[in-house]
Motif scaffolding. Structure first.
Motif, PDB file in Angstrom:
ATOM      1  N   MET A  67       0.833  -1.207   0.000  1.00  0.00           N
ATOM      2  CA  MET A  67       0.000   0.000   0.000  1.00  0.00           C
ATOM      3  C   MET A  67       0.865   1.253   0.000  1.00  0.00           C
ATOM      4  N   SER A  68       2.020   1.192   0.652  1.00  0.00           N
ATOM      5  CA  SER A  68       2.915   2.361   0.636  1.00  0.00           C
ATOM      6  C   SER A  68       3.442   2.618  -0.773  1.00  0.00           C
ATOM      7  N   GLN A  69       3.423   1.578  -1.620  1.00  0.00           N
ATOM      8  CA  GLN A  69       3.824   1.701  -3.019  1.00  0.00           C
ATOM      9  C   GLN A  69       2.613   1.889  -3.940  1.00  0.00           C
ATOM     10  N   GLN A  70       1.433   2.071  -3.344  1.00  0.00           N
ATOM     11  CA  GLN A  70       0.164   2.277  -4.051  1.00  0.00           C
ATOM     12  C   GLN A  70      -0.214   1.075  -4.914  1.00  0.00           C
ATOM     13  N   LYS A  71       0.077  -0.108  -4.429  1.00  0.00           N
ATOM     14  CA  LYS A  71      -0.298  -1.343  -5.125  1.00  0.00           C
ATOM     15  C   LYS A  71      -1.498  -1.945  -4.405  1.00  0.00           C
ATOM     16  N   TRP A  72      -2.623  -1.261  -4.564  1.00  0.00           N
ATOM     17  CA  TRP A  72      -3.842  -1.607  -3.816  1.00  0.00           C
ATOM     18  C   TRP A  72      -4.378  -2.971  -4.211  1.00  0.00           C
ATOM     19  N   THR A  73      -4.336  -3.288  -5.494  1.00  0.00           N
ATOM     20  CA  THR A  73      -4.892  -4.546  -5.981  1.00  0.00           C
ATOM     21  C   THR A  73      -4.172  -5.744  -5.378  1.00  0.00           C
ATOM     22  N   LEU A  74      -2.868  -5.650  -5.190  1.00  0.00           N
ATOM     23  CA  LEU A  74      -2.107  -6.737  -4.579  1.00  0.00           C
ATOM     24  C   LEU A  74      -2.329  -6.800  -3.070  1.00  0.00           C
TER      25      LEU A  74
END
Length: 173
Positions: A75-82
């Protein structure tokens, strides 16, 4: 590599001469993954590069703390789907916890899956109805999603519940 300075140039030449359309994207992702300092992000990036993100969920099965930390790193990398399936795995492994529900709701909000996010928020509040930090995260999530009618409705209901002449704000639970 200092021992083989030409190796880097040869790799760049092969990349620039490639006829594969996705070569640049793949290599950029690979270089970004190699440079990552956090082991959890590096692991998640490796799975993402190989296209086996769901194996990451299987890897963290039975380890809710690891799944949660990995999801937070994603989430800190904005990878919400993962992040969403990892948090779901943590919830399945250890039961429903308000903070994990809130974490998943935040990720779902970023993906604009409002109904599912709202259900998670509602469930989180049923577990910890007077948690002000949780409530602030919810309001921040609504603000991030520009869900102004919901924010206005919350504050309007809170103001309606205030007694006449009260100068301080007391949140409605």
């Amino acid at each position: 590599n200092e021992a083989h300075p030409q190796g880097l140039l040869l790799g760049r030449f092969r990349l620039s001469a490639s006829s594969q359309p996705g070569a640049f994207q793949h290599e950029a992702g690979h270089f970004a993954a190699v440079k990552m300092q956090q082991p959890l992000l590096k692991l998640a990036a490796g799975y993402a590069l190989t296209g086996t993100e769901l194996d990451l969920v299987r890897l963290t099965a039975g380890q809710p703390a690891l799944a949660t930390r990995t999801a937070q790193a994603l989430m800190s990398q904005q990878k919400w789907t993962l992040a969403v399936p990892l948090i779901g795995q943590a919830l399945a492994d250890q039961g429903l916890k308000a903070n994990r529900l809130a974490l998943r709701a935040e990720a779902l909000g970023k993906l604009q899956q409002w109904e599912t996010a709202d259900a998670d928020w509602e469930h989180a509040f049923s577990l910890q109805p007077k948690n002000e930090t949780l409530r602030q995260r919810w309001l921040d999530s609504l603000s991030d999603g520009e869900r102004w009618p919901q924010i206005a409705g919350y504050y309007s209901a809170s103001l309606d519940d205030m007694e006449e002449g009260t100068a301080s704000y007391a949140p409605r639970y």
